[in-house]
Design a protein around this motif. Structure first.
Motif, PDB file in Angstrom:
ATOM      1  N   ASP A  81       0.493  -1.123  -0.014  1.00 15.05           N
ATOM      2  CA  ASP A  81       0.044  -0.439   0.281  1.00 15.05           C
ATOM      3  C   ASP A  81       0.729   0.846  -0.528  1.00 15.05           C
ATOM      4  O   ASP A  81       0.499   2.480  -0.560  1.00 15.05           O
ATOM      5  CB  ASP A  81      -1.044  -0.034   1.184  1.00 15.05           C
ATOM      6  N   ALA A  83       4.136   2.001  -1.566  1.00 15.56           N
ATOM      7  CA  ALA A  83       5.328   1.456  -2.046  1.00 15.56           C
ATOM      8  C   ALA A  83       3.262   1.889  -3.830  1.00 15.56           C
ATOM      9  O   ALA A  83       4.146   1.962  -4.700  1.00 15.56           O
ATOM     10  CB  ALA A  83       5.110   0.278  -2.539  1.00 15.56           C
ATOM     11  N   ARG A  84       2.138   1.127  -3.411  1.00 20.10           N
ATOM     12  CA  ARG A  84       1.755   2.081  -3.764  1.00 20.10           C
ATOM     13  C   ARG A  84       1.657   0.751  -5.635  1.00 20.10           C
ATOM     14  O   ARG A  84       1.480   1.110  -6.292  1.00 20.10           O
ATOM     15  CB  ARG A  84       1.366   3.388  -5.192  1.00 20.10           C
ATOM     16  N   ILE A  85       1.774  -0.695  -4.720  1.00 14.84           N
ATOM     17  CA  ILE A  85       2.289  -1.741  -5.792  1.00 14.84           C
ATOM     18  C   ILE A  85       0.557  -2.280  -5.913  1.00 14.84           C
ATOM     19  O   ILE A  85       1.158  -2.639  -4.055  1.00 14.84           O
ATOM     20  CB  ILE A  85       3.325  -1.922  -6.366  1.00 14.84           C
ATOM     21  N   GLU A 103      11.748   1.986 -11.570  1.00 20.50           N
ATOM     22  CA  GLU A 103      10.309   2.978 -10.879  1.00 20.50           C
ATOM     23  C   GLU A 103       9.983   2.064  -9.808  1.00 20.50           C
ATOM     24  O   GLU A 103       9.194   2.099  -8.352  1.00 20.50           O
ATOM     25  CB  GLU A 103       9.183   3.256 -11.301  1.00 20.50           C
ATOM     26  N   VAL A 104       9.667   0.893  -9.988  1.00 15.02           N
ATOM     27  CA  VAL A 104       9.265   0.127  -9.247  1.00 15.02           C
ATOM     28  C   VAL A 104       9.840  -0.689  -7.855  1.00 15.02           C
ATOM     29  O   VAL A 104       9.440  -0.611  -6.446  1.00 15.02           O
ATOM     30  CB  VAL A 104       8.247  -1.286  -9.847  1.00 15.02           C
ATOM     31  N   ALA A 106      12.546   1.978  -6.865  1.00 17.29           N
ATOM     32  CA  ALA A 106      12.791   2.736  -6.432  1.00 17.29           C
ATOM     33  C   ALA A 106      11.010   3.017  -5.234  1.00 17.29           C
ATOM     34  O   ALA A 106      11.213   3.396  -3.821  1.00 17.29           O
ATOM     35  CB  ALA A 106      12.217   3.889  -7.613  1.00 17.29           C
ATOM     36  N   ALA A 107       9.930   2.574  -5.652  1.00 14.89           N
ATOM     37  CA  ALA A 107       8.800   2.698  -5.500  1.00 14.89           C
ATOM     38  C   ALA A 107       8.999   1.457  -3.804  1.00 14.89           C
ATOM     39  O   ALA A 107       8.194   2.257  -2.828  1.00 14.89           O
ATOM     40  CB  ALA A 107       7.114   2.892  -5.676  1.00 14.89           C
ATOM     41  N   ALA A 108       8.871   0.535  -3.849  1.00 16.17           N
ATOM     42  CA  ALA A 108       9.356  -0.685  -2.558  1.00 16.17           C
ATOM     43  C   ALA A 108      10.318  -0.427  -1.762  1.00 16.17           C
ATOM     44  O   ALA A 108       9.866  -0.158  -0.753  1.00 16.17           O
ATOM     45  CB  ALA A 108       9.651  -1.575  -2.919  1.00 16.17           C
ATOM     46  N   ARG A 110      11.456   2.884  -1.296  1.00 13.55           N
ATOM     47  CA  ARG A 110      10.953   4.674  -0.004  1.00 13.55           C
ATOM     48  C   ARG A 110      10.170   3.598   0.864  1.00 13.55           C
ATOM     49  O   ARG A 110       9.991   3.927   1.809  1.00 13.55           O
ATOM     50  CB  ARG A 110      10.082   4.977  -1.717  1.00 13.55           C
ATOM     51  N   ALA A 111       9.030   2.560   0.203  1.00 19.36           N
ATOM     52  CA  ALA A 111       8.115   2.258   1.322  1.00 19.36           C
ATOM     53  C   ALA A 111       8.684   1.922   2.251  1.00 19.36           C
ATOM     54  O   ALA A 111       8.090   1.676   3.895  1.00 19.36           O
ATOM     55  CB  ALA A 111       7.314   1.432   0.537  1.00 19.36           C
ATOM     56  N   LEU A 116      16.505   4.171  -3.578  1.00 20.17           N
ATOM     57  CA  LEU A 116      17.208   3.347  -4.797  1.00 20.17           C
ATOM     58  C   LEU A 116      18.914   2.582  -4.458  1.00 20.17           C
ATOM     59  O   LEU A 116      19.218   1.358  -4.477  1.00 20.17           O
ATOM     60  CB  LEU A 116      16.827   3.095  -5.885  1.00 20.17           C
TER      61      LEU A 116
END
Length: 153
Positions: A81, A83-85, A103-104, A106-108, A110-111, A116
């Motif tokens: 949630d 990471a918005r994935i 991008e994915v 980096a999002a994971a 950051r979450a 990265l």
């Protein structure tokens, strides 16, 4: 004389010629039907097992993601949630089943409170650790060393 080629094709048999039939048996014996020659198959050989299998990048990154998530005592749903994935996709990333885009990743990262670069550095450390456990050989025959990282897309 004609310049035309004869209307006949040369036939090259692909199978060995059948052996000539034995002499005729007496009329009272049943006639034997000649059997076709069966091709001789080479035995199946399994490919040799590699002495050392290099770890896949997706496995290394997945291990780092899972280890960091568990160290923070967070659930898949919580990190997905943030990471918005999707939760199933994050699970597949952690298990090394999917190759994630930058991008994915980096999002994971950051979450999980990482950058990265931090994620890639931890994956590099894992690769170095595995290389020390199972030393490989480079093409020149010298022990392989991982003193840097190069990523290409």
């Amino acid at each position: 004389m004609s310049n035309h080629a004869p209307n006949e094709a040369r036939v090259i048999p692909l199978r060995p010629a059948a052996t000539p039939a034995p002499a005729q048996a007496p009329a009272s014996a049943p006639a034997r039907v000649p059997q076709r020659a069966r091709p001789v198959l080479a035995p199946r050989l399994s490919p040799p097992a590699p002495a050392h299998r290099e770890p896949l990048w997706r496995d290394l990154v997945g291990d780092v993601l899972r280890r960091e998530r568990l160290a923070q005592e967070r659930t898949l749903k919580d990190v997905a949630d943030a990471a918005r994935i999707s939760m199933p996709y994050l699970s597949e990333l952690e298990r090394g089943r999917k190759e994630a885009s930058s991008e994915v990743l980096a999002a994971a990262a950051r979450a999980l409170g990482l950058g990265l670069g931090d994620l890639l550095s931890l994956a590099h450390d894992e690769l170095t650790r595995l290389a020390q456990v199972r030393p490989g050989r480079s093409r020149a025959g010298t022990p392989s060393r991982y003193d840097g990282m190069c990523l290409a897309a």
